[in-house]
Structure formats: C-alpha cells, structure tokens
Motif scaffolding. Structure first.
Motif, mmCIF file in Angstrom:
data_model
loop_
_atom_site.group_PDB
_atom_site.id
_atom_site.type_symbol
_atom_site.label_atom_id
_atom_site.label_comp_id
_atom_site.label_asym_id
_atom_site.label_seq_id
_atom_site.Cartn_x
_atom_site.Cartn_y
_atom_site.Cartn_z
ATOM 1 N N GLY A 6 0.788 -1.223 0.000
ATOM 2 C CA GLY A 6 0.000 0.000 0.000
ATOM 3 C C GLY A 6 0.820 1.273 0.000
ATOM 4 N N LEU A 7 1.844 1.353 0.863
ATOM 5 C CA LEU A 7 2.611 2.597 0.956
ATOM 6 C C LEU A 7 3.330 2.902 -0.366
ATOM 7 N N PRO A 8 4.126 1.988 -0.925
ATOM 8 C CA PRO A 8 4.760 2.318 -2.209
ATOM 9 C C PRO A 8 3.765 2.432 -3.355
ATOM 10 N N ALA A 9 2.659 1.674 -3.323
ATOM 11 C CA ALA A 9 1.661 1.808 -4.381
ATOM 12 C C ALA A 9 1.070 3.210 -4.396
ATOM 13 N N ALA A 10 0.915 3.818 -3.215
ATOM 14 C CA ALA A 10 0.435 5.196 -3.163
ATOM 15 C C ALA A 10 1.424 6.142 -3.840
ATOM 16 N N VAL A 11 2.716 5.880 -3.670
ATOM 17 C CA VAL A 11 3.737 6.700 -4.329
ATOM 18 C C VAL A 11 3.631 6.552 -5.851
ATOM 19 N N GLY A 12 3.521 5.312 -6.331
ATOM 20 C CA GLY A 12 3.365 5.091 -7.761
ATOM 21 C C GLY A 12 2.099 5.713 -8.312
ATOM 22 N N MET A 13 1.008 5.630 -7.543
ATOM 23 C CA MET A 13 -0.252 6.232 -7.973
ATOM 24 C C MET A 13 -0.112 7.748 -8.109
ATOM 25 N N ALA A 14 0.565 8.380 -7.152
ATOM 26 C CA ALA A 14 0.755 9.825 -7.218
ATOM 27 C C ALA A 14 1.635 10.218 -8.410
ATOM 28 N N LEU A 15 2.615 9.396 -8.765
ATOM 29 C CA LEU A 15 3.419 9.665 -9.953
ATOM 30 C C LEU A 15 2.578 9.535 -11.218
ATOM 31 N N ALA A 16 1.634 8.586 -11.219
ATOM 32 C CA ALA A 16 0.794 8.363 -12.392
ATOM 33 C C ALA A 16 -0.266 9.445 -12.547
ATOM 34 N N ARG A 17 -0.763 9.971 -11.423
ATOM 35 C CA ARG A 17 -1.863 10.942 -11.460
ATOM 36 C C ARG A 17 -1.481 12.160 -10.627
ATOM 37 N N PRO A 18 -0.540 12.958 -11.138
ATOM 38 C CA PRO A 18 0.064 14.023 -10.327
ATOM 39 C C PRO A 18 -0.873 15.146 -9.949
ATOM 40 N N HIS A 19 -2.022 15.251 -10.577
ATOM 41 C CA HIS A 19 -2.966 16.324 -10.266
ATOM 42 C C HIS A 19 -4.023 15.903 -9.253
ATOM 43 N N ASP A 20 -3.942 14.664 -8.772
ATOM 44 C CA ASP A 20 -4.910 14.147 -7.804
ATOM 45 C C ASP A 20 -4.250 13.977 -6.441
ATOM 46 N N LYS A 21 -4.999 14.264 -5.395
ATOM 47 C CA LYS A 21 -4.530 13.978 -4.035
ATOM 48 C C LYS A 21 -4.662 12.483 -3.772
ATOM 49 N N VAL A 22 -3.610 11.880 -3.244
ATOM 50 C CA VAL A 22 -3.612 10.461 -2.891
ATOM 51 C C VAL A 22 -3.549 10.348 -1.379
ATOM 52 N N ILE A 23 -4.389 9.467 -0.824
ATOM 53 C CA ILE A 23 -4.418 9.224 0.620
ATOM 54 C C ILE A 23 -4.106 7.756 0.854
#
Length: 518
Positions: free
Chosen positions: A400-417
């Motif tokens: 979960g923690l690194p997947a959140a990092v990858g998700m934020a790199l993929a969708r830089p205009h969205d807030k990730v929690i």
C-alpha cells in the motif's frame, strides 16, 4: 550500428514506458549510460518498494510499467509485491540484471543459474534472451503479454554485457487483444436477468480495470438489482452512496450464501464471487440461485465452484447485456442501513475513517492497507467515484505505501491518501523517501494501535488469548517520516485529528498523520 541499449530505449519510448522504477545494482548499470532526458528514473530504497511503486503507477496509468531489479537478490526482495501484482492483474515488465555471458559457465558472483524460473509462478511469461540482439524483442513480447487480458507481470533477465552489443533496429508491433463475449452466452445471461424475481450484481476489481463503472450503474438501475462488492475486491466498481448499494461480501462460504439468500439470479462481474479466507461448509451459493460470472480471467472461470462463466472484458459484456436486456418493471429494494455516526469520545479506527470521509474531497484517491480496519472502512469511508480506491488483492503486506507513491506519480494532479495500519506501513516504510524526493501530494494516514491487530482478531477466532511477537508500541511514525524527509503530526484525540487531517489534506507535498487509536 546502434547498441542493444539504443534500440531498447527507442522501443521503450515507442511503448510509452519512459518512467523506470528500480534500485540500481552493478549488473544493471550499463542500461543507464547516457540516460535520455525525456525518461525518469524512480528509485526505491528496497526492491519490494520498487515493485509496489511500479504496481501503483501501472494501475494509475492503465499501462504496463517498467521495473529494473538487481539480479536474483533483488528479484527475491521483490517477490512479495510481485505476488501482489499477479493477484492485482497489474501489467508490469520486470527486468533483472544477469552476470556477463562470458563468465556464466563459472557461476560468478551475482549469477542467477535459472533466472527465468525464479519469479514463477507469479509472472505470465519469463525469459533470458539467447542472444544480446534478442533483448528488444523479448522486452516487446513481455509488454504485449503483460497488457493482454488478463493483464499481469512478465519478466526478462538481461546479462550485463548485452547492453553495449551492436543491434539492428526493432519496430514495435500492434496486437489487438480485446476479450469479446459470446453473443449466445450473453443472450442466455440477459434472459436469466430479465426473468429474475430479485437479481443481484457482485462487482470485483475487473469492473474498474475495464472502466465499466457507468455500465454497472446502468444495468443495476435497469434491473433494480442490489449491488454487492465481491470478497477482498482490490478496486471500486460501484458508488457506495447509491440507493442500490448492498454492502460487502465476506470471504466466507456461509456468509456469502446468507447475504445472497434472497436473490434468485446473481451476476458476478470482474472477479471471483466465491473467494474464501477461512474454511466453511455447505453450498457455495443459495440452492435455488442461478449464478453467472463475467470476467477476463479464464483461471477464475475454471476454478469457480458454481455458476456459468463468460470469459470477456466487463465493458464489452455489459454493453452487450444492456443492449439485450429488457426486464419488466421491478420494485426497488430497501436501501442499505448505515451505522450511526460516532461522536469521537473514543479515538477508534472507525472514528478516524469517518472524519477522513468528512474532510476529504470525493475525487481523492484512497490506497489502503489496513487489514484490521477493513470493516470500519467499509462502514465509514464510502468510495463515491470511479478509480478512487486501490488495495492489495493478495493479502500480502508492504504494497500500500509504495503503491500510493506510484499512484501519485501516475496521477500528479490528484490527491492520494494512503490509509495504512502501523504494522503494514513498516513493511515498506522506505517508500516515504521516494515521496519526498518527488514532492508528491500524498497524505500517509497511519492507524496506530501498536500491534498486529489482524492477528489478534484471528487469535480470537482460534480461541487464543495471548499471541507472541505481535506488539510494537515503541514505533514513532512522525520521527520515521522526518527521517525520510516527510513532515508529520500525531493525533490522539478528536480535536488534534481534525487539525492534522486538515493540514495534511491541504498540503501540496507529502505529509504523514499518525492517528493513535484505541
């Protein structure tokens, strides 16, 4: 003539794989000579973190991500999250370094004897090319196989001296790989739904992977069908504030049958309906119910203990069902009863998640790995928009923690929690470093209870009152975050929680909130 590296870089550019995830090692370094300016290298401080970041990135973009690991040792570190990527059906092209071909007969240091066999069975395809000049073709094949439904990771082992060898040009090919449904089977399924007295839909992660959220809503409303979430679903497939939402199926045979007992036709979409976490007895479905399964994974269709299956991507199948289905009018079932709101007198995980739901924007992305808080999350943190919830489909921790990092790199205009248990977070705490390096807009919310609460839950199930090796009250996540370059705040009461969440959700970069719960 250009080198293998030149041709491979051109291929990766053509395939859109210009973000590379890795932890550099000696057998991989020649790949990065004269690294092009239009590429980016995302470093993880441990290979499991690397794999988790790539998984989140691939899910966020919908396209295969490129991973570079360090020989057998790095592949070994990454295997837990490779297993999760396999269960998530995440498309990945995983590469690993191998020693130079000239010294392979002498079993050199960092040598992988059977490199292509090591990551199996958690990859769709694996190889070590016979010649250096075959590396680009192997990587393209790995990409095509990874992207073919059902998607998943692939693996290529590459000797260190291959990158500098001369290589002819390689032209990428186009392969159409849609899984289309059988018209005859769709007609039979549509007829069963039309004739149903009280139909139900069960949505799994494949609905989200296929972008079929709107089609599921349309089919549910046409049939006035109650919609449930499949056991352990890794993504969201239906708005949880909809009047037809029926809740979450538990991964237990008896519980699934009890929940679905009132339905005579059940349509499972995008993954298994009968996924179990504990042993059980009795039927797999209500005895009089007609079960249909639609998804792109033929393996799920093969092992399903009940029902008729259609192997197809959900968006294609749902379009066909909507065209073929014409039910008579039905009464809408009663809406799901929601639990009463908590007042914050006790700092429970349920209250923390309730306040997160109150304060976050509905389009923010939740990446979750808090197994013992899954029930309170279902009750208190509804998912309202498509492609805004992701979790591990494998049950393994550290994703979960690194997947959140990858998700934020993929969708830089969205807030990730990232909603994480304290035990889960420690499996991949190094991922905070990448979030800081890239200044990503992530809220890391740690539910800190000081122990492996999920094991205590199972201990009670087995009649065990005392469990060894499950306590860690000393962990200080604010200090751990600061050590990785991420600011953090701790909250142990309702007022401090609101202040910390408001601060974190408004931040432009990465922040961490440690919620100390009862």
């Amino acid at each position: 003539m250009r080198t293998v590296r030149d041709v491979t870089i051109a291929l990766l550019r053509e395939l859109g794989m210009t973000t590379l995830f890795g932890n550099p090692g000696s057998t991989e370094l020649p790949l990065f000579r004269d690294f092009p300016d239009d590429f980016r290298y995302v470093m993880g401080l441990q290979e499991s973190v690397v794999l988790g970041m790539a998984d989140g990135f691939a899910q966020g973009t919908g396209r295969a991500a490129f991973v570079n690991l360090h020989s057998s040792a790095g592949v070994g570190h990454a295997l837990g999250n490779l297993f999760t990527a396999w269960k998530n059906q995440t498309p990945l092209v995983v590469t690993a370094g191998q020693q130079a071909r000239a010294i392979l007969p002498y079993e050199p240091f960092l040598f992988a004897e059977r490199a292509a066999e090591f990551p199996r069975p958690f990859v769709k395809w694996a190889c070590e090319p016979a010649r250096a000049q075959d590396v680009p073709a192997a990587i393209e094949r790995a990409w095509l196989v990874a992207m073919e439904p059902p998607c998943g990771p692939t693996f290529v082992s590459i000797p260190i001296d291959d990158w500098d060898q001369p290589c002819p040009p390689h032209q990428a090919r186009r392969v159409a790989a849609d899984r289309l449904p059988s018209p005859v089977a769709i007609a039979e399924c549509a007829a069963a739904l039309d004739a149903a007295r009280q139909p139900a839909l069960v949505v799994a992660a494949g609905v989200a992977r296929d972008g079929a959220w709107e089609q599921v809503v349309a089919l549910a409303e046409r049939h006035q069908a109650r919609v449930y979430v499949a056991p352990m679903a890794g993504r969201c497939g239906f708005p949880e504030d909809h009047a037809l939402f029926g809740g979450f199926l538990t991964a237990s045979r008896e519980a699934i049958v009890a929940t679905l007992a009132s339905h005579d036709v059940i349509l499972g979409l995008g993954g298994p309906v009968n996924l179990y976490h504990v042993d059980g007895q009795g039927p797999h479905m209500p005895p009089e119910a007609d079960l249909w399964l639609i998804g792109d994974n033929h393996v799920h269709a093969a092992w399903a203990p009940a029902g008729q299956a259609i192997v197809a991507q959900c968006h294609h199948a749902l379009d066909a069902l909507l065209a073929a289905s014409r039910p008579a009018p039905r009464a809408r079932p009663a809406p799901l009863q929601r639990p009463a709101r908590l007042d914050g007198a006790a700092m429970t995980d349920g209250y923390v998640l309730q306040r997160l739901a109150d304060l976050r924007a509905p389009q923010t992305i939740i990446v979750e790995e808090a197994p013992s808080s899954r029930g309170p999350m279902h009750d208190r943190l509804p998912i309202l928009r498509p492609d805004t919830f992701y979790t591990t489909a494998s049950g393994g921790l550290g994703h979960g923690l690194p997947a959140a990092v990858g998700m934020a790199l993929a969708r830089p205009h969205d807030k990730v929690i990232a909603v994480l248990g304290d035990g889960s977070a420690m499996y991949a705490i190094q991922g905070l470093h990448a979030a800081a390096q890239w200044n990503l807009p992530i809220t890391f919310l740690i539910l800190k209870n000081g122990r492996y609460e999920a094991l205590h839950h199972f201990g009670r199930h087995f009649g065990m009152q005392h469990l060894v090796g499950t306590q860690f009250p000393e962990l200080d996540f604010v200090a751990l975050a600061a050590g990785h370059g991420v600011p953090g705040r701790s909250a142990s009461n309702a007022a401090a929680l609101d202040a910390a969440l408001a601060w974190s959700l408004a931040a432009a970069g990465p922040t961490l909130v440690e919620a100390v719960i009862d």
